[in-house]
Design a protein around this motif. Structure first.
Motif, PDB file in Angstrom:
ATOM      1  N   SER B 208       3.829  24.631  34.577  1.00 32.52           N
ATOM      2  CA  SER B 208       4.666  25.520  33.783  1.00 32.52           C
ATOM      3  C   SER B 208       3.841  26.269  32.739  1.00 32.52           C
ATOM      4  O   SER B 208       3.942  27.474  32.610  1.00 32.52           O
ATOM      5  CB  SER B 208       5.776  24.694  33.135  1.00 32.52           C
ATOM      6  OG  SER B 208       6.149  25.215  31.912  1.00 32.52           O
ATOM      7  N   VAL B 209       3.001  25.564  32.003  1.00 30.58           N
ATOM      8  CA  VAL B 209       2.170  26.226  30.988  1.00 30.58           C
ATOM      9  C   VAL B 209       0.745  25.674  31.033  1.00 30.58           C
ATOM     10  O   VAL B 209       0.544  24.468  31.087  1.00 30.58           O
ATOM     11  CB  VAL B 209       2.738  26.012  29.562  1.00 30.58           C
ATOM     12  CG1 VAL B 209       1.840  26.676  28.518  1.00 30.58           C
ATOM     13  CG2 VAL B 209       4.152  26.544  29.446  1.00 30.58           C
ATOM     14  N   LEU B 210      -0.206  26.591  31.035  1.00 30.60           N
ATOM     15  CA  LEU B 210      -1.607  26.179  30.947  1.00 30.60           C
ATOM     16  C   LEU B 210      -2.054  26.341  29.500  1.00 30.60           C
ATOM     17  O   LEU B 210      -1.866  27.385  28.895  1.00 30.60           O
ATOM     18  CB  LEU B 210      -2.490  27.057  31.841  1.00 30.60           C
ATOM     19  CG  LEU B 210      -3.998  26.881  31.644  1.00 30.60           C
ATOM     20  CD1 LEU B 210      -4.493  25.632  32.333  1.00 30.60           C
ATOM     21  CD2 LEU B 210      -4.763  28.086  32.144  1.00 30.60           C
ATOM     22  N   ASN B 211      -2.596  25.261  28.940  1.00 32.57           N
ATOM     23  CA  ASN B 211      -3.191  25.338  27.613  1.00 32.57           C
ATOM     24  C   ASN B 211      -4.665  25.020  27.760  1.00 32.57           C
ATOM     25  O   ASN B 211      -5.055  23.864  27.773  1.00 32.57           O
ATOM     26  CB  ASN B 211      -2.535  24.323  26.670  1.00 32.57           C
ATOM     27  CG  ASN B 211      -1.269  24.878  26.067  1.00 32.57           C
ATOM     28  OD1 ASN B 211      -1.315  25.849  25.320  1.00 32.57           O
ATOM     29  ND2 ASN B 211      -0.145  24.288  26.418  1.00 32.57           N
ATOM     30  N   ASN B 215     -12.938  23.557  23.860  1.00 30.70           N
ATOM     31  CA  ASN B 215     -13.524  22.391  23.207  1.00 30.70           C
ATOM     32  C   ASN B 215     -13.009  21.065  23.787  1.00 30.70           C
ATOM     33  O   ASN B 215     -13.155  20.017  23.188  1.00 30.70           O
ATOM     34  CB  ASN B 215     -13.269  22.454  21.701  1.00 30.70           C
ATOM     35  CG  ASN B 215     -11.788  22.553  21.394  1.00 30.70           C
ATOM     36  OD1 ASN B 215     -10.957  22.441  22.294  1.00 30.70           O
ATOM     37  ND2 ASN B 215     -11.467  22.763  20.147  1.00 30.70           N
ATOM     38  N   GLY B 216     -12.392  21.142  24.959  1.00 31.00           N
ATOM     39  CA  GLY B 216     -11.999  19.916  25.636  1.00 31.00           C
ATOM     40  C   GLY B 216     -10.683  19.331  25.171  1.00 31.00           C
ATOM     41  O   GLY B 216     -10.346  18.202  25.496  1.00 31.00           O
ATOM     42  N   THR B 217      -9.893  20.104  24.421  1.00 29.73           N
ATOM     43  CA  THR B 217      -8.613  19.583  23.945  1.00 29.73           C
ATOM     44  C   THR B 217      -7.432  20.238  24.672  1.00 29.73           C
ATOM     45  O   THR B 217      -6.319  20.194  24.197  1.00 29.73           O
ATOM     46  CB  THR B 217      -8.442  19.823  22.434  1.00 29.73           C
ATOM     47  OG1 THR B 217      -8.508  21.239  22.210  1.00 29.73           O
ATOM     48  CG2 THR B 217      -9.520  19.126  21.646  1.00 29.73           C
ATOM     49  N   GLY B 218      -7.719  20.862  25.797  1.00 26.00           N
ATOM     50  CA  GLY B 218      -6.665  21.555  26.539  1.00 26.00           C
ATOM     51  C   GLY B 218      -5.753  20.595  27.273  1.00 26.00           C
ATOM     52  O   GLY B 218      -6.031  19.396  27.392  1.00 26.00           O
ATOM     53  N   ALA B 219      -4.635  21.110  27.745  1.00 27.33           N
ATOM     54  CA  ALA B 219      -3.690  20.291  28.498  1.00 27.33           C
ATOM     55  C   ALA B 219      -2.886  21.206  29.393  1.00 27.33           C
ATOM     56  O   ALA B 219      -2.788  22.404  29.154  1.00 27.33           O
ATOM     57  CB  ALA B 219      -2.765  19.540  27.555  1.00 27.33           C
ATOM     58  N   ILE B 220      -2.321  20.611  30.435  1.00 27.79           N
ATOM     59  CA  ILE B 220      -1.520  21.415  31.344  1.00 27.79           C
ATOM     60  C   ILE B 220      -0.130  20.794  31.392  1.00 27.79           C
ATOM     61  O   ILE B 220       0.018  19.578  31.470  1.00 27.79           O
ATOM     62  CB  ILE B 220      -2.209  21.512  32.722  1.00 27.79           C
ATOM     63  CG1 ILE B 220      -1.653  22.663  33.532  1.00 27.79           C
ATOM     64  CG2 ILE B 220      -2.140  20.207  33.487  1.00 27.79           C
ATOM     65  CD1 ILE B 220      -2.633  23.142  34.599  1.00 27.79           C
ATOM     66  N   LYS B 223       6.324  21.598  35.222  1.00 24.56           N
ATOM     67  CA  LYS B 223       7.731  21.990  35.099  1.00 24.56           C
ATOM     68  C   LYS B 223       8.613  20.783  34.791  1.00 24.56           C
ATOM     69  O   LYS B 223       9.660  20.908  34.167  1.00 24.56           O
ATOM     70  CB  LYS B 223       8.184  22.689  36.380  1.00 24.56           C
ATOM     71  CG  LYS B 223       7.614  24.091  36.479  1.00 24.56           C
ATOM     72  CD  LYS B 223       7.860  24.719  37.827  1.00 24.56           C
ATOM     73  CE  LYS B 223       7.125  26.072  37.896  1.00 24.56           C
ATOM     74  NZ  LYS B 223       6.783  26.452  39.262  1.00 24.56           N
ATOM     75  N   SER B 224       8.168  19.597  35.231  1.00 29.37           N
ATOM     76  CA  SER B 224       8.939  18.386  34.962  1.00 29.37           C
ATOM     77  C   SER B 224       8.800  17.939  33.517  1.00 29.37           C
ATOM     78  O   SER B 224       9.493  17.032  33.071  1.00 29.37           O
ATOM     79  CB  SER B 224       8.461  17.272  35.884  1.00 29.37           C
ATOM     80  OG  SER B 224       7.117  16.968  35.571  1.00 29.37           O
ATOM     81  N   GLY B 225       7.881  18.558  32.777  1.00 32.75           N
ATOM     82  CA  GLY B 225       7.664  18.155  31.397  1.00 32.75           C
ATOM     83  C   GLY B 225       6.440  17.267  31.235  1.00 32.75           C
ATOM     84  O   GLY B 225       5.979  17.037  30.120  1.00 32.75           O
ATOM     85  N   ALA B 226       5.927  16.745  32.342  1.00 32.75           N
ATOM     86  CA  ALA B 226       4.736  15.892  32.272  1.00 32.75           C
ATOM     87  C   ALA B 226       3.544  16.703  31.786  1.00 32.75           C
ATOM     88  O   ALA B 226       3.465  17.899  32.041  1.00 32.75           O
ATOM     89  CB  ALA B 226       4.445  15.307  33.647  1.00 32.75           C
ATOM     90  N   VAL B 227       2.651  16.038  31.084  1.00 30.84           N
ATOM     91  CA  VAL B 227       1.482  16.719  30.541  1.00 30.84           C
ATOM     92  C   VAL B 227       0.220  16.021  31.026  1.00 30.84           C
ATOM     93  O   VAL B 227       0.153  14.802  31.038  1.00 30.84           O
ATOM     94  CB  VAL B 227       1.514  16.729  28.996  1.00 30.84           C
ATOM     95  CG1 VAL B 227       0.255  17.369  28.437  1.00 30.84           C
ATOM     96  CG2 VAL B 227       2.745  17.464  28.496  1.00 30.84           C
ATOM     97  N   SER B 228      -0.728  16.816  31.474  1.00 30.21           N
ATOM     98  CA  SER B 228      -2.002  16.240  31.896  1.00 30.21           C
ATOM     99  C   SER B 228      -3.115  16.831  31.030  1.00 30.21           C
ATOM    100  O   SER B 228      -3.128  18.028  30.772  1.00 30.21           O
ATOM    101  CB  SER B 228      -2.249  16.571  33.369  1.00 30.21           C
ATOM    102  OG  SER B 228      -3.631  16.480  33.655  1.00 30.21           O
TER     103      SER B 228
END
Lengths: 354, 246
Positions: B208-211, B215-220, B223-228
């Protein structure tokens, strides 16, 4: 061009002659009818129209001559003299046609014929000369104005072609595979974990994206973001740990059409001002999300205390112009500086334009 | 790796520097070994006759027989190696995939990118040799407390791993699966599956959203709300795939 074609002129002159005949001869016909109560006005009109019909008959030859030898260019004096001679020639032919029909009509009376010919030469010739010169003048006026319009159009076209050709030449001069092979050789000369190798690879990624772009005005946000990402990757190598870049992109806006490179100046500014501070880590953040049915693209950069004041510049003005040209009032660019951050935010309509 | 022996790689490039770069890049990984080096198409054919090769890394622009022609010749052979093209010309990509090559790497490349391409090609060849099926696998048999399920790849959103096993997240549930994250990465097609972290694989179709952060603090966010989380090592490839997908 059709104004250079005598056939077009010959056809175009027909309605002109008919209207002229009607306008010039009608008063005579009407007054004749009123005063002398002559019968068969249509026949009479035809008789009066004769003079113009002869011009119509001569039209193809006349226009062929005018198209072939227009008064223009470096030899215009010679041409003008030629037209004087032609005036004499065409008027003479016109009179001869008159005389010939008169001859068939008044064949029995030789004296009347000679008298008629003298009258024609004396009274009609000056009018005929003026008529021919009018036609000649009208021809040149129409032709010149058409040519001028055509030349202006052509100039615009050429200017456009020139820009395209220049871009194309630039692209060709770059010889992509030469460039990428050279950068690859450079990589081969450097140790694998070397920053220079990273730089060469990222720079190539960026170049490849710019070279592969067709010269379009609108691209998908996906393409735009890929390029900006590659750009910021290069900048990250340049500035090292001093530049923190962030992307926050919603997947559902990636296919939205975006004016090509609309964010690039904002991102360049952001990097410039984020890294202007001496000690701090500068931050540049790019957001692309949907908000109330619109696409919101935001470029944020941190500003350190010692940094020079940032404001709007030429880049912002150009973006505003492009947005206005593409979306009218439907799109906007807003900038804001507060709390140690500078934010530039573009709002675009998400729905396709009408 | 899967067959217990090193992957034998042939490398062909007419430019000496480019050839040595490819060879040294491949040799970094202990699972790979450079079995032959060639500087033109003809010598590739000769080397293949003499050596047992799993993956051929070919430059497209070579004198006499170029990479494209070579791959056409090899496609007719029975036990031809998998092919990875390495080239400065990105315009040949479509043609290359029509020829059924495993991968296409543009010069200059990240070392990881080339090694991953070779390893995936080797896995593909191994699967074919085992007769596992030429058609790519599209389903996975998983167990949960309620029984066994057949999960379509497209249903899988996220895979995360602990030391012993991996967890597959699909349809708002989590399934235990005994494998390693690396084995899962090799098995699942990329795209849409992409490694985001040492212990995470994400299906880009569920993002759903790419962050992304350098500096290695990103997350993805899915759509289910899960974050990796996104680690430094995988972030560039992830965002490249995220922005490159049609």
């Amino acid at each position: 061009m059709r104004v250079d074609d005598w056939r077009w002129w010959s056809l175009a002159i027909l309605p002109a002659f008919i209207v002229l005949t009607a306008l010039i001869e009608m008063p005579g016909v009407i007054s004749g009818l009123l005063l002398q109560r002559e019968a068969a006005p249509a026949l009479l009109m035809l008789q009066y129209a004769e003079c113009w019909l002869y011009w119509t008959a001569l039209a193809p030859l006349m226009f062929w001559f005018m198209c072939r030898f227009p008064v223009e260019g470096s030899c215009w004096i010679k041409r003008a003299l030629l037209h004087v001679a032609a005036t004499v020639g065409f008027v003479a032919s016109h009179l001869a046609l008159h005389a010939a029909t008169d001859f068939t009509r008044i064949v029995t009376d030789e004296y009347a014929f000679v008298e008629r010919l003298t009258a024609l030469l004396r009274y009609s010739a000056p009018t005929e000369v003026i008529t021919f010169l009018m036609i000649d003048g009208a021809f040149h006026a129409v032709r010149f104005s058409a040519r001028a319009r055509w030349a202006a159009e052509r100039e615009r076209e050429l200017l456009h072609l020139k820009t395209v050709a220049e871009l194309e030449a630039l692209r060709r001069r770059l010889q992509p595979h030469f460039l990428f092979n050279a950068l690859n050789s450079l990589c081969a000369m450097l140790p694998e974990r070397d920053n220079a190798r990273q730089m060469a690879t990222r720079l190539s990624d960026y170049l490849r994206l710019t070279l592969n772009r067709a010269s379009k005005e609108m691209v998908s946000l996906r393409e735009e973001m890929a390029l900006l990402h590659a750009y910021l990757e290069v900048e990250s190598v340049r500035h090292g740990d001093r530049l923190a870049t962030r992307f926050s992109i919603s997947e559902d806006v990636l296919d939205a059409p975006t004016p090509v490179l609309v964010l690039q100046p904002l991102v360049e500014n952001a990097v410039k001002f984020a890294t202007a501070g001496v000690e701090d880590v500068g931050e540049v953040t790019l957001d692309a999300h949907r908000r109330n049915g619109a696409l919101v693209l935001r470029v944020t950069n941190s500003i350190s205390d010692g940094a020079p004041p940032t404001g709007e510049n030429q880049g912002h003005a150009i973006i505003r112009e492009r947005l206005a040209a593409n979306y009218g009032a439907g799109a906007a660019l807003r900038t804001d500086r507060s709390g140690g951050r500078y934010v530039a935010e573009i709002t675009l309509p998400l729905e396709a334009r009408a | 790796m899967m067959s217990g022996r090193q992957v034998r790689v042939l490398v062909a490039d007419d430019e000496p520097l480019s050839l040595s770069l490819a060879c040294s890049t491949i040799a970094v990984d202990p699972r790979l070994v450079v079995a032959a080096q060639c500087n033109n198409g003809q010598s590739v054919l000769d080397a293949l006759a003499k050596n047992d090769v799993d993956v051929a890394v070919l430059d497209i622009n070579m004198p006499r027989v170029d990479g494209l022609a070579l791959s056409q010749l090899l496609a007719r052979e029975q036990s031809s190696p998998e092919i990875v093209f390495v080239t400065a010309h990105s315009q040949h990509a479509l043609e290359a995939f029509d020829l059924g090559v495993s991968d296409y790497v543009t010069k200059p490349y990240d070392g990881d990118r080339l090694r991953r391409a070779v390893l995936r090609a080797a896995a593909r060849r191994h699967a074919q040799a085992q007769g596992t099926s030429l058609a790519p696998m599209e389903k996975l048999l998983v167990r949960s407390r309620t029984g066994t399920h057949l999960l379509a790849f497209s249903e899988i959103e996220l895979i995360d791993a602990d030391e012993k096993e991996v967890w597959i997240q699909a349809n708002d549930r989590r399934f235990r699966y005994s494998s390693t994250i690396s084995a899962m990465e090799r098995m699942l097609p990329c795209p849409p599956f992409v490694r985001t972290h040492r212990s995470h694989i994400v299906n880009l179709d569920h993002v759903s959203v790419l962050n992304d952060a350098n500096n290695g603090t990103g997350a993805i966010t899915l759509k289910s709300g899960a974050v990796s989380p996104i680690s430094r090592r995988y972030r560039r490839r992830l965002s490249a795939l995220f922005f490159a997908r049609p």
